[in-house]
Scaffold this active site. Structure first.
Site, PDB file in Angstrom:
ATOM      1  N   GLU A 269     -30.877  21.769 -34.739  1.00 15.82           N
ATOM      2  CA  GLU A 269     -31.729  20.893 -33.924  1.00 15.82           C
ATOM      3  C   GLU A 269     -32.151  19.664 -34.704  1.00 15.82           C
ATOM      4  O   GLU A 269     -32.763  18.751 -34.170  1.00 15.82           O
ATOM      5  CB  GLU A 269     -32.971  21.668 -33.466  1.00 15.82           C
ATOM      6  CG  GLU A 269     -32.603  22.646 -32.370  1.00 15.82           C
ATOM      7  CD  GLU A 269     -33.700  23.652 -32.087  1.00 15.82           C
ATOM      8  OE1 GLU A 269     -34.791  23.544 -32.683  1.00 15.82           O
ATOM      9  OE2 GLU A 269     -33.441  24.552 -31.267  1.00 15.82           O
TER      10      GLU A 269
ATOM     11  N   ASP B  98     -17.967  15.933 -42.322  1.00 15.09           N
ATOM     12  CA  ASP B  98     -18.208  15.991 -43.760  1.00 15.09           C
ATOM     13  C   ASP B  98     -19.704  16.066 -44.076  1.00 15.09           C
ATOM     14  O   ASP B  98     -20.104  16.666 -45.076  1.00 15.09           O
ATOM     15  CB  ASP B  98     -17.596  14.769 -44.448  1.00 15.09           C
ATOM     16  CG  ASP B  98     -16.076  14.800 -44.383  1.00 15.09           C
ATOM     17  OD1 ASP B  98     -15.508  15.906 -44.384  1.00 15.09           O
ATOM     18  OD2 ASP B  98     -15.460  13.725 -44.302  1.00 15.09           O
TER      19      ASP B  98
HETATM   20  C1  1PX Z   1      -6.369  -1.803 -43.063  1.00 15.77           C
HETATM   21  C2  1PX Z   1      -6.590  -0.362 -42.904  1.00 15.77           C
HETATM   22  C3  1PX Z   1      -7.446   0.190 -43.970  1.00 15.77           C
HETATM   23  C4  1PX Z   1      -7.636   1.657 -43.902  1.00 15.77           C
HETATM   24  C5  1PX Z   1      -8.363   2.118 -45.122  1.00 15.77           C
HETATM   25  C6  1PX Z   1      -8.573   3.541 -45.054  1.00 15.77           C
HETATM   26  C7  1PX Z   1      -9.264   4.075 -46.264  1.00 15.77           C
HETATM   27  C8  1PX Z   1      -9.728   5.423 -45.903  1.00 15.77           C
HETATM   28  C9  1PX Z   1     -10.363   6.146 -47.037  1.00 15.77           C
HETATM   29  C10 1PX Z   1     -11.103   7.292 -46.476  1.00 15.77           C
HETATM   30  C11 1PX Z   1     -11.823   8.054 -47.503  1.00 15.77           C
HETATM   31  C12 1PX Z   1     -12.594   9.114 -46.832  1.00 15.77           C
HETATM   32  C13 1PX Z   1     -13.534   9.769 -47.738  1.00 15.77           C
HETATM   33  C14 1PX Z   1     -14.454  10.604 -46.920  1.00 15.77           C
HETATM   34  C15 1PX Z   1     -15.685  10.258 -46.680  1.00 15.77           C
HETATM   35  C16 1PX Z   1     -16.575  11.086 -45.809  1.00 15.77           C
HETATM   36  O1  1PX Z   1     -17.201  12.063 -46.610  1.00 15.77           O
HETATM   37  C17 1PX Z   1     -17.608  10.188 -45.172  1.00 15.77           C
HETATM   38  C18 1PX Z   1     -18.480  10.976 -44.197  1.00 15.77           C
HETATM   39  O2  1PX Z   1     -17.719  11.427 -43.124  1.00 15.77           O
HETATM   40  P1  1PX Z   1     -18.378  11.994 -41.755  1.00 15.77           P
HETATM   41  O3  1PX Z   1     -18.975  10.847 -41.006  1.00 15.77           O
HETATM   42  O4  1PX Z   1     -17.252  12.651 -41.010  1.00 15.77           O
HETATM   43  O5  1PX Z   1     -19.450  12.996 -42.098  1.00 15.77           O
HETATM   44  N1  1PX Z   1     -16.934   9.150 -44.460  1.00 15.77           N
HETATM   45  C19 1PX Z   1     -17.087   7.884 -44.803  1.00 15.77           C
HETATM   46  O6  1PX Z   1     -17.860   7.518 -45.644  1.00 15.77           O
HETATM   47  C20 1PX Z   1     -16.252   6.923 -44.036  1.00 15.77           C
HETATM   48  C21 1PX Z   1     -15.523   6.018 -44.946  1.00 15.77           C
HETATM   49  C22 1PX Z   1     -14.491   5.381 -44.092  1.00 15.77           C
HETATM   50  C23 1PX Z   1     -14.052   4.125 -44.569  1.00 15.77           C
HETATM   51  C24 1PX Z   1     -13.069   3.617 -43.592  1.00 15.77           C
HETATM   52  C25 1PX Z   1     -12.846   2.253 -43.764  1.00 15.77           C
HETATM   53  C26 1PX Z   1     -11.993   1.712 -42.680  1.00 15.77           C
HETATM   54  C27 1PX Z   1     -11.635   0.370 -43.080  1.00 15.77           C
HETATM   55  C28 1PX Z   1     -11.008  -0.436 -42.064  1.00 15.77           C
HETATM   56  C29 1PX Z   1     -10.807  -1.775 -42.724  1.00 15.77           C
HETATM   57  C30 1PX Z   1     -10.149  -2.676 -41.834  1.00 15.77           C
HETATM   58  C31 1PX Z   1      -9.897  -4.003 -42.446  1.00 15.77           C
HETATM   59  C32 1PX Z   1      -9.276  -4.850 -41.409  1.00 15.77           C
HETATM   60  C33 1PX Z   1      -9.249  -6.262 -41.772  1.00 15.77           C
HETATM   61  C34 1PX Z   1      -8.734  -7.154 -40.702  1.00 15.77           C
HETATM   62  N1  ADP Z   2     -29.030  18.716 -34.776  1.00 17.84           N
HETATM   63  C1  ADP Z   2     -28.872  17.637 -35.511  1.00 17.84           C
HETATM   64  N2  ADP Z   2     -29.442  16.449 -35.175  1.00 17.84           N
HETATM   65  C2  ADP Z   2     -29.242  15.348 -35.903  1.00 17.84           C
HETATM   66  N3  ADP Z   2     -28.500  15.299 -37.034  1.00 17.84           N
HETATM   67  C3  ADP Z   2     -27.903  16.433 -37.417  1.00 17.84           C
HETATM   68  C4  ADP Z   2     -28.051  17.644 -36.695  1.00 17.84           C
HETATM   69  N4  ADP Z   2     -27.335  18.610 -37.321  1.00 17.84           N
HETATM   70  C5  ADP Z   2     -26.780  18.018 -38.397  1.00 17.84           C
HETATM   71  N5  ADP Z   2     -27.104  16.720 -38.466  1.00 17.84           N
HETATM   72  C6  ADP Z   2     -26.709  15.708 -39.449  1.00 17.84           C
HETATM   73  O1  ADP Z   2     -25.721  14.876 -38.834  1.00 17.84           O
HETATM   74  C7  ADP Z   2     -24.985  14.224 -39.851  1.00 17.84           C
HETATM   75  C8  ADP Z   2     -23.552  13.974 -39.413  1.00 17.84           C
HETATM   76  O2  ADP Z   2     -22.960  15.173 -39.119  1.00 17.84           O
HETATM   77  P1  ADP Z   2     -21.418  15.458 -39.150  1.00 17.84           P
HETATM   78  O3  ADP Z   2     -21.264  16.803 -38.548  1.00 17.84           O
HETATM   79  O4  ADP Z   2     -20.877  15.251 -40.492  1.00 17.84           O
HETATM   80  O5  ADP Z   2     -20.811  14.396 -38.143  1.00 17.84           O
HETATM   81  P2  ADP Z   2     -20.032  13.016 -38.400  1.00 17.84           P
HETATM   82  O6  ADP Z   2     -18.731  13.381 -39.039  1.00 17.84           O
HETATM   83  O7  ADP Z   2     -19.831  12.441 -37.031  1.00 17.84           O
HETATM   84  O8  ADP Z   2     -20.859  12.157 -39.290  1.00 17.84           O
HETATM   85  C9  ADP Z   2     -25.054  15.123 -41.056  1.00 17.84           C
HETATM   86  O9  ADP Z   2     -25.562  14.381 -42.123  1.00 17.84           O
HETATM   87  C10 ADP Z   2     -26.016  16.236 -40.664  1.00 17.84           C
HETATM   88  O10 ADP Z   2     -26.968  16.443 -41.683  1.00 17.84           O
END
Ligand code: 1PX
Ligand code: ADP
Ligand code: CA
Length: 583
Positions: free
Chosen positions: A165, A191
């Protein structure tokens, strides 16, 4: 024929006649032709049998039992290729066997169940499941109840399910409640949700062991409970990098059969103690900015990262910093050796022996007190200083659907090291090339402004500015910050006056690039470019900029087995064609 765990008899599948054999480790059935000669064999390791039921049984979309007394149904893991070269989708295979008598049917079910118990001691019996109903596309609840729960029920796993929640509810639950009786913890989410479970379990294990997480030099106790991830988030990087596909059924099956994948974890410290743990991305500069920006656009769902990524790319920022790192032993592996950490990885297996030298098997590693940090003699700290587009540390490949080979394609899940990626300030097109290469097989490290180092620890600090000798740490967790603060942080100078960092400090001066670069890009954001970025720690913004991070080898275990090499393993299409399924 019948011995302890062995059984052999004639069976029918549909109208075809087969010889079924249970050897204890393997269950196989071979089609026979009219002259009783073998035609084709289907072979399933007992470890991959999900369940055995009397009668004709269907479980999806709902459980239907037709208890014909001469029939039994076996459920097992069936593989199919994803089309890409790595990662295999697992589905639930189901075969109904008819036998001549009820006695024989009972013998088969009894023997198969006994074999399952004997050869699958690691399977969970009871799981604690947390569902984030707001993760990713907000489908966590539906994914769990329609795809995962029926499989757990079939496998006889009992679950205590908590739909969260609020943020951090799962972490707090794990830290405070008695977990006796639970074999593992499952998170349904992304993540961020995984990170909550990670923090809860690591913290709880250290509390029980009487160890201080704030002490950078302490050897943390590996967590005895496994973590399962049912992907329902935005990036789902931890799932993708440890399983090879984003698919709730595949992940549920890995949990059911009790697969075990150790995982390295980075602890991140500031002067006053532990800040957080990270497994996928500890990133300053571009990835920090993307996260800070994306938090304002959560309503966009997973697309927020693409939008914010584009905005941050266009704002063309770079940041001054001092990076120090402790290199890992270069003789063991290298981030540019073009190998991949796949299921059964030999580099990770050798690391288990190195990290836990007194243990003969993985089960006893929890008693090891080998200090992985201070007793190493792998090298001296190296210092580099300059302006960076981004500084990233990852202790695994961090592959995800956006980047199928990941931030560091040759990183290992469980070798006790992380990869430090330094992207020096460069022309916008150069940086775009770097980013774009993450989406293809082209080497993103083969660029003159990129460095990658395999490390055991990293320290990041800001260079002393001309006017202000010292920055104070930013107070409060990001969760407590308001929207302005989350993105571009104001900090209190030593004189006590609040000032936006963009107006002072090292980043205040425009780089040559910014002076001479694309006027459109500069016009867009450079005039307001801040002097400091923030750290993205697995999707959370850290409250500190000056940090020290250390890799803890194999601190947690997931219900996974690493990425299966799709090219090397025969898939279910092969079963249909009649080849033996080789594992
Ligand atoms: C031009 C295309 C560029 C693509 C670049 C892709 C790089 C991707 C690297 C991804 C590393 C992922 C590491 C994981 C991080 C996650 O822990 C973390 C949390 O995830 P959750 O929300 O599911 O809980 N995720 C993140 O922090 C997201 C990072 C994502 C970065 C993506 C960046 C996209 C960039 C697009 C650039 C486009 C440039 C275009 C210019 C015209
Ligand atoms: N019931 C909730 N309400 C709001 N935030 C939450 C709840 N349960 C978990 N979260 C938080 O939501 C954030 C994003 O969750 P996650 O499952 O990783 O989704 P996403 O990949 O879309 O970011 C996490 O940091 C987590 O701590
Ligand atoms: Ca590693």
């Amino acid at each position: 024929m019948e011995t302890d765990l062995q059984l052999e008899s004639t069976v029918w599948v549909g109208s075809k006649i087969y010889r079924a054999v249970l050897t204890g480790w393997q269950f196989n059935w071979t089609e026979l032709d009219k002259k009783n000669r073998d035609k084709k064999t289907i072979s399933v390791p007992v470890a991959e049998v999900v369940g055995v039921e009397e009668g004709r049984v269907e479980i999806l979309p709902q459980k239907l039992i037709d208890d014909t007394d001469k029939v039994f149904t076996v459920f097992y893991v069936k593989r199919s290729s994803t089309g890409s070269s790595y990662g295999l989708l697992w589905t639930l295979g189901r075969t109904q066997f008819s036998v001549p008598s009820r006695v024989l049917r009972d013998q088969w079910t009894k023997h198969l169940r006994a074999a399952l118990k004997t050869h699958s001691p690691v399977r969970p019996n009871r799981l604690l499941v947390f569902i984030n109903p707001y993760g990713g596309k907000k489908k966590g609840r539906k994914i769990y109840h329609s795809l995962v729960a029926p499989l757990f029920e079939l496998a006889g796993i009992s679950c205590h399910v908590i739909v969260t929640e609020r943020a951090n509810q799962a972490r707090d639950h794990l830290l405070k409640k008695d977990l006796t009786g639970f074999d593992g913890v499952v998170c349904v989410g992304g993540d961020g949700m995984f990170s909550e479970i990670l923090h809860g379990l690591i913290g709880q294990t250290q509390q029980e062991a009487g160890l201080c997480e704030n002490d950078l030099t302490v050897t943390l106790q590996p967590c005895p409970r496994h973590i399962g991830i049912i992907p329902a988030g935005s990036t789902d990087c931890v799932c993708y990098a440890t399983v090879g596909v984003i698919d709730p059924v595949t992940s549920a099956l890995h949990i059911i059969i009790g697969d075990s994948q150790p995982l390295d974890v980075c602890s991140v410290h500031q002067a006053s103690g532990l800040v957080r743990y990270s497994v996928s991305l500890l990133g300053y500069g571009f990835y920090g900015d993307v996260l800070a920006e994306s938090e304002k656009h959560r309503w966009m769902g997973p697309l927020r990262y693409d939008y914010s990524g584009t905005m941050m790319y266009l704002s063309n920022r770079s940041y001054a910093g001092i990076v120090q790192y402790l290199p890992a032993d270069p003789l063991l592996s290298s981030p540019r050796d073009r190998t991949r950490c796949l299921s059964g990885c030999s580099v990770c297996s050798r690391s288990t022996e190195r990290l836990f030298p007194h243990s003969s098997d993985a089960g006893s590693l929890y008693s090891s007190h080998y200090n992985q940090f201070s007793s190493d003699s792998e090298g001296e700290w190296v210092t580099v200083e300059g302006r960076f587009r981004c500084v990233s540390l990852t202790c695994m490949s961090s592959s995800c659907p956006k980047s199928p080979l990941g931030l560091s394609p040759s990183a290992h899940l469980a070798d006790g090291t992380g990869d430090l990626i330094l992207v020096w300030d460069t022309h916008p097109l150069g940086f775009l090339k770097f980013l774009y290469r993450h989406t293809s097989t082209e080497d993103q490290f083969d660029l003159p402004f990129v460095e990658v180092h395999r490390v055991k620890a990293v320290r990041f600090s800001l260079p002393p500015s001309k006017e202000e000798e010292e920055y104070e740490e930013i107070g409060g967790l990001s969760g407590g910050m308001d929207e302005e603060e989350r993105g571009y942080i104001e900090t209190v100078s030593r004189s006590g006056s609040q000032q936006h960092l963009a107006d002072r400090g090292p980043g205040r001066e425009m780089t040559n690039l910014q002076k001479t670069g694309n006027p459109f890009l500069c016009g867009l954001c450079c005039s307001k470019a801040p002097a400091v970025s923030v750290w993205n720690c697995d999707g959370e913004i850290l409250p500190s900029i000056e940090i020290l991070s250390r890799v803890h080898g194999q601190l947690v275990r997931l219900y996974a087995r690493g990425i299966e090499d799709g090219a090397a393993v025969h898939c279910s299409e092969d079963i249909e064609r009649g080849c033996t399924l080789q594992i």
